[in-house]
Structures are given as C-alpha cells and as structure tokens.
Design an enzyme around this catalytic site. Structure first.
Site, PDB file in Angstrom:
ATOM      1  N   GLU A 257       0.833  -1.194   0.000  1.00 49.08           N
ATOM      2  CA  GLU A 257       0.000   0.000   0.000  1.00 49.08           C
ATOM      3  C   GLU A 257       0.872   1.250   0.000  1.00 49.08           C
ATOM      4  O   GLU A 257       1.905   1.315   0.663  1.00 49.08           O
ATOM      5  CB  GLU A 257      -0.831   0.066   1.284  1.00 49.08           C
ATOM      6  CG  GLU A 257      -1.455  -1.249   1.655  1.00 49.08           C
ATOM      7  CD  GLU A 257      -2.856  -1.392   1.141  1.00 49.08           C
ATOM      8  OE1 GLU A 257      -3.499  -0.361   0.891  1.00 49.08           O
ATOM      9  OE2 GLU A 257      -3.291  -2.537   1.005  1.00 49.08           O
TER      10      GLU A 257
ATOM     11  N   CYS B  91       2.866   8.339   1.997  1.00 45.59           N
ATOM     12  CA  CYS B  91       3.187   7.325   3.010  1.00 45.59           C
ATOM     13  C   CYS B  91       3.509   6.038   2.271  1.00 45.59           C
ATOM     14  O   CYS B  91       2.680   5.521   1.523  1.00 45.59           O
ATOM     15  CB  CYS B  91       1.985   7.153   3.937  1.00 45.59           C
ATOM     16  SG  CYS B  91       2.212   5.829   5.131  1.00 45.59           S
TER      17      CYS B  91
ATOM     18  N   CYS C 288       4.233  -7.268   7.914  1.00 40.72           N
ATOM     19  CA  CYS C 288       5.150  -6.839   8.983  1.00 40.72           C
ATOM     20  C   CYS C 288       5.286  -7.963   9.998  1.00 40.72           C
ATOM     21  O   CYS C 288       4.294  -8.561  10.392  1.00 40.72           O
ATOM     22  CB  CYS C 288       4.600  -5.586   9.670  1.00 40.72           C
ATOM     23  SG  CYS C 288       5.708  -4.972  10.967  1.00 40.72           S
TER      24      CYS C 288
ATOM     25  N   CYS D 236       2.286  -5.886  16.842  1.00 41.65           N
ATOM     26  CA  CYS D 236       1.577  -4.897  17.655  1.00 41.65           C
ATOM     27  C   CYS D 236       0.086  -5.236  17.649  1.00 41.65           C
ATOM     28  O   CYS D 236      -0.478  -5.535  16.597  1.00 41.65           O
ATOM     29  CB  CYS D 236       1.803  -3.504  17.096  1.00 41.65           C
ATOM     30  SG  CYS D 236       3.554  -3.097  16.971  1.00 41.65           S
TER      31      CYS D 236
ATOM     32  N   CYS E 219      -2.669  -3.172  15.406  1.00 37.23           N
ATOM     33  CA  CYS E 219      -2.354  -2.866  13.998  1.00 37.23           C
ATOM     34  C   CYS E 219      -2.812  -3.985  13.070  1.00 37.23           C
ATOM     35  O   CYS E 219      -2.478  -5.158  13.287  1.00 37.23           O
ATOM     36  CB  CYS E 219      -0.840  -2.672  13.871  1.00 37.23           C
ATOM     37  SG  CYS E 219      -0.312  -2.414  12.166  1.00 37.23           S
TER      38      CYS E 219
ATOM     39  N   CYS F  16      -3.397   5.125   9.509  1.00 36.29           N
ATOM     40  CA  CYS F  16      -2.336   4.379  10.189  1.00 36.29           C
ATOM     41  C   CYS F  16      -2.880   3.072  10.746  1.00 36.29           C
ATOM     42  O   CYS F  16      -3.907   3.057  11.409  1.00 36.29           O
ATOM     43  CB  CYS F  16      -1.783   5.152  11.379  1.00 36.29           C
ATOM     44  SG  CYS F  16      -1.207   6.774  11.005  1.00 36.29           S
TER      45      CYS F  16
HETATM   46  N1  SAH Z   1       6.137  -0.229  11.573  1.00 34.49           N
HETATM   47  C1  SAH Z   1       6.435   1.119  11.826  1.00 34.49           C
HETATM   48  C2  SAH Z   1       5.829   2.036  10.814  1.00 34.49           C
HETATM   49  C3  SAH Z   1       4.446   1.713  10.325  1.00 34.49           C
HETATM   50  S1  SAH Z   1       3.167   1.890  11.472  1.00 34.49           S
HETATM   51  C4  SAH Z   1       6.006   1.518  13.236  1.00 34.49           C
HETATM   52  O1  SAH Z   1       5.280   0.780  13.874  1.00 34.49           O
HETATM   53  O2  SAH Z   1       6.414   2.577  13.691  1.00 34.49           O
HETATM   54  C5  SAH Z   1       2.938   3.659  11.510  1.00 34.49           C
HETATM   55  C6  SAH Z   1       2.274   4.178  12.776  1.00 34.49           C
HETATM   56  O3  SAH Z   1       0.923   3.729  12.839  1.00 34.49           O
HETATM   57  C7  SAH Z   1       2.941   3.704  14.054  1.00 34.49           C
HETATM   58  O4  SAH Z   1       3.213   4.799  14.890  1.00 34.49           O
HETATM   59  C8  SAH Z   1       1.908   2.795  14.681  1.00 34.49           C
HETATM   60  O5  SAH Z   1       2.005   2.818  16.087  1.00 34.49           O
HETATM   61  C9  SAH Z   1       0.620   3.410  14.181  1.00 34.49           C
HETATM   62  N2  SAH Z   1      -0.528   2.507  14.195  1.00 34.49           N
HETATM   63  C10 SAH Z   1      -0.537   1.181  14.004  1.00 34.49           C
HETATM   64  N3  SAH Z   1      -1.792   0.698  14.092  1.00 34.49           N
HETATM   65  C11 SAH Z   1      -2.600   1.752  14.331  1.00 34.49           C
HETATM   66  C12 SAH Z   1      -4.011   1.907  14.492  1.00 34.49           C
HETATM   67  N4  SAH Z   1      -4.830   0.876  14.414  1.00 34.49           N
HETATM   68  N5  SAH Z   1      -4.498   3.150  14.741  1.00 34.49           N
HETATM   69  C13 SAH Z   1      -3.653   4.206  14.780  1.00 34.49           C
HETATM   70  N6  SAH Z   1      -2.326   4.123  14.611  1.00 34.49           N
HETATM   71  C14 SAH Z   1      -1.792   2.909  14.398  1.00 34.49           C
HETATM   72 FE1  SF4 Z   2       4.426  -3.491  12.202  1.00 35.41          FE
HETATM   73 FE2  SF4 Z   2       2.037  -2.374  12.573  1.00 35.41          FE
HETATM   74 FE3  SF4 Z   2       3.684  -2.684  14.650  1.00 35.41          FE
HETATM   75 FE4  SF4 Z   2       4.279  -0.881  12.755  1.00 35.41          FE
HETATM   76  S1  SF4 Z   2       2.507  -0.832  14.136  1.00 35.41           S
HETATM   77  S2  SF4 Z   2       5.672  -2.396  13.696  1.00 35.41           S
HETATM   78  S3  SF4 Z   2       3.453  -1.929  10.929  1.00 35.41           S
HETATM   79  S4  SF4 Z   2       2.764  -4.336  13.439  1.00 35.41           S
END
Ligand code: SAH
Ligand code: SF4
Length: 338
Positions: free
Chosen positions: A76, A89, A96, A100, A103, A320
């Site tokens: 994406e 972005c 990934c 987390c 996410c 995000c």
């Molecule tokens: N993997 C990297 C970059 C991609 S995620 C990282 O985690 O930093 C980009 C941002 O989106 C991160 O700050 C993450 O904490 C946030 N993010 C992930 N899932 C989300 C969600 N469901 N709602 C809002 N932000 C989210």
């Molecule tokens: Fe990976 Fe999503 Fe965690 Fe970023 S927030 S490190 S994309 S699992």
C-alpha cells in the site's frame, strides 16, 4: 540504482553519458522509457516499477494505492494533500513481522522485504499520478506504511539516498521520516548513516508493562533502553525525534498516562504525535473520545510540542494501522475508484 550503480552496469560498453540519460529519465523526468537501456543490460535487471492494482479515494481526498510488485505481491502507498503540503506514506515491507496488537498489518505477518527500487517506485508512481515536483511544493515522505523499516534498513537507506539526489528526484533530506517500533541495534546503525531519514519512534505506552502488553517486541527491546538509545541519537541542527502515541481508549489514554509520558521523554529534543486508534476488524481496542484526546494533548503540551494526527482516509482503510488486511479478507468491503 544510484547513479554510480547505473554507470557501473553500463560500463565498459556503454558510456557514463548514456547511463546518466537513463537516470535522468527515470528519476528527474519520471517518464521512463525502457528502450533507452541497451538490450543486454535491460535483460539482466528487473525494474522496480510497480503497477497500480487498485486505487481508493477517500471523502477527505486521501488516495490509497494498492501497488503490485513483479512477483504478484502487493503493498500500500497513500497520498495525502493538505494546503500547500503533500505527504506520501510508503511501505518498506510486504506485511510486517512485528506483532503490535492494535495494527491490522500485524495480522499478515512478514511476506518479504521491498527492494530499494520498490520503495522508490512507490514515490515515483504517486509523483507521476499527482504531477508532483518537490521543488515547487512541500513534499514529505513518511515510511509509515506496511512494514518495519528498520528490518529492511539497507534498502531504506539506499532508497533515501536516491530520493534526495538533486540530479534526480531532488527531495529534501529533512522531508523524509521513518517510523519504528523500536529496534535498538538498528536505531544505532541508523545513527551511523551520513544520509538518513529522520527518526520517529512508536512509543504507544507510558510504562514497560503496558508497552509489553500492546507491543510484545518490548520484551526483547526494553522501553528504558529504547529511550536511552534515543537520548544518544545524534541529531542534526534543528532536528527532533518524533514520538508517536496511538491512543487506545481506556488502555493508555488517562491523565496519569500522559504525565508518565512527559516524565519518560524528559530531556529529549522531541515532538509528540498522538494518533487516536483507527479501528479495524479483529482489533480489540476502542478509539478514545475527542475530549479524552484533547485532555491528553494538553498535558503533553505543557512539556513538548504535541499534535493530534487527524485520521486520513479512515473510510477507505488508508489510515495508520489499517493497511492491507481489509483488502485481503473482504474484497467487497470497499469499492475501488477508477
Ligand atoms: N512499523 C512502523 C511504521 C508503520 S506503522 C512503526 O510501527 O512505527 C505507523 C504508525 O501507525 C505507528 O506509529 C503505529 O504505532 C501506528 N498505528 C498502528 N496501528 C494503528 C491503528 N490501528 N491506529 C492508529 N495508529 C496505528
Ligand atoms: Fe508493524 Fe504495525 Fe507494529 Fe508498525 S505498528 S511495527 S506496521 S505491526
């Protein structure tokens, strides 16, 4: 390829001048014509050019592209425009491997790293589609799409060098930022790079225990050590570290959490971006109310610059943490726009 790579690929039978013309057509003109490349060389290499598989346009103007790679996998890329500023972005991996809990991308696991060409290719595609030129409007690139950029650091750094080369795309180095879940040794490696993106850390919690619960990677790379690494990170003039904080209603969004965050970041040259949770199927958390977000922001603002990241393209799952899984699991959930 960087210019020197391209010149080496053209040598000894083809001139530097010829290599330079190809470089210019790909990166500066963005009107790549493969016939410019002599055939034997063309057959030897794959191009990083991606094809647009789908395009979704949000009510707020955000555009989410599903880009297809040469092996059929997709990533994406999201384009956001606001006032005089454009932001692209981009993804650094397919899926990934970091798990987390808030996410959607995490649910995919890791499929593979992107090449430097595929990282830059996303930018070139959006620039072409929206007629962007970094010298005429502010253009930012955030490596906050799918993937953990520090797990693909060599390609991320190579892509960064290509993006900022003034003979080619010509981005400002300060306009590129990567976001990480906090891989300590890789942050240290990033610190050594002469040309590198700016650093954003996904903090997301106000204590070690809380972070372990929502970001299990913390069990390997502890919060205190992560902050210590950030304190040692060599910042350039006027540079800050960004800390991102996903607000999960009733989990990490209390006044006490905000006060703990202020204490954790004490002494750091940093800015804080709050991201109210973008919901998704299978994500067991709630988006906090606007009042809660506002209170949290006010507390942080007593100590640091603090912005609330407006959700962009939530209706098309472009925000995000929403990238990918919806398209995979329920293709009818969204209707692509031509
Ligand atoms: N993997 C990297 C970059 C991609 S995620 C990282 O985690 O930093 C980009 C941002 O989106 C991160 O700050 C993450 O904490 C946030 N993010 C992930 N899932 C989300 C969600 N469901 N709602 C809002 N932000 C989210
Ligand atoms: Fe990976 Fe999503 Fe965690 Fe970023 S927030 S490190 S994309 S699992």
């Amino acid at each position: 390829m960087e210019l020197a790579d391209l010149e080496a690929a053209f040598a000894p039978n083809h001139s530097k001048f010829h290599a330079r013309r190809v470089y210019d057509s790909v990166y500066a003109q963005r009107s790549f014509d493969p016939t410019l490349i002599p055939e034997p060389i063309r057959d030897q290499y794959k191009t990083g050019a991606l094809t647009e598989a789908e395009k979704y346009v949000s009510a707020d103007g955000t555009v989410r592209y599903l880009m297809q790679l040469h092996d059929g996998k997709t990533v994406e890329t999201v384009f956001m425009t606001e006032g005089s500023r454009d932001t692209i972005c981009i993804s650094s991996q397919v899926g990934c491997p970091v798990d987390c809990k808030f996410c959607l991308t995490a649910l995919m696991g890791l499929e593979r790293n992107l090449t430097a060409g595929e990282i830059v290719g996303q930018v070139l595609h959006v620039m072409q589609r929206h007629n962007l030129a970094p010298k005429s409007r502010t253009m930012n690139i955030v490596m906050m799409g799918q993937g953990e950029p520090l797990m693909n650091l060599d390609n991320v750094l190579k892509a960064t060098r290509i993006l900022i080369d003034q003979r080619g795309i010509g981005m400002g180095e300060r306009r590129i930022c990567l976001s990480t879940s906090g891989l300590i040794p890789k942050i240290e490696e990033l610190a050594q790079a002469t040309i590198r993106p700016r650093l954003a850390i996904s903090l997301n919690a106000s204590s070690e225990e809380q972070r372990q619960e929502i970001m299990p990677i913390t069990k390997k790379w502890h919060l205190a050590d992560l902050l210590e690494t950030c304190r040692k990170f060599p910042l350039k003039p006027k540079e800050h570290i960004f800390f991102e904080y996903v607000l999960l209603g009733g989990v990490n969004d209390s006044d006490a959490d905000a006060e703990r965050v202020v204490a954790l970041l004490q002494g750091l040259s940093c800015k804080v971006n709050l991201i109210p949770l973008n919901p998704g199927p299978g994500i067991p958390y709630q988006t906090p109310t606007d009042e809660r977000v506002d209170r949290f922001q006010r507390i942080i603002m007593k100590a640091f610059h603090c912005y609330v990241r407006k959700p962009r393209g939530r209706d098309i799952y472009a925000a995000c943490g929403q990238l990918k899984l919806v398209q995979l699991s329920s293709p009818t959930a969204l209707s692509p726009t031509a």
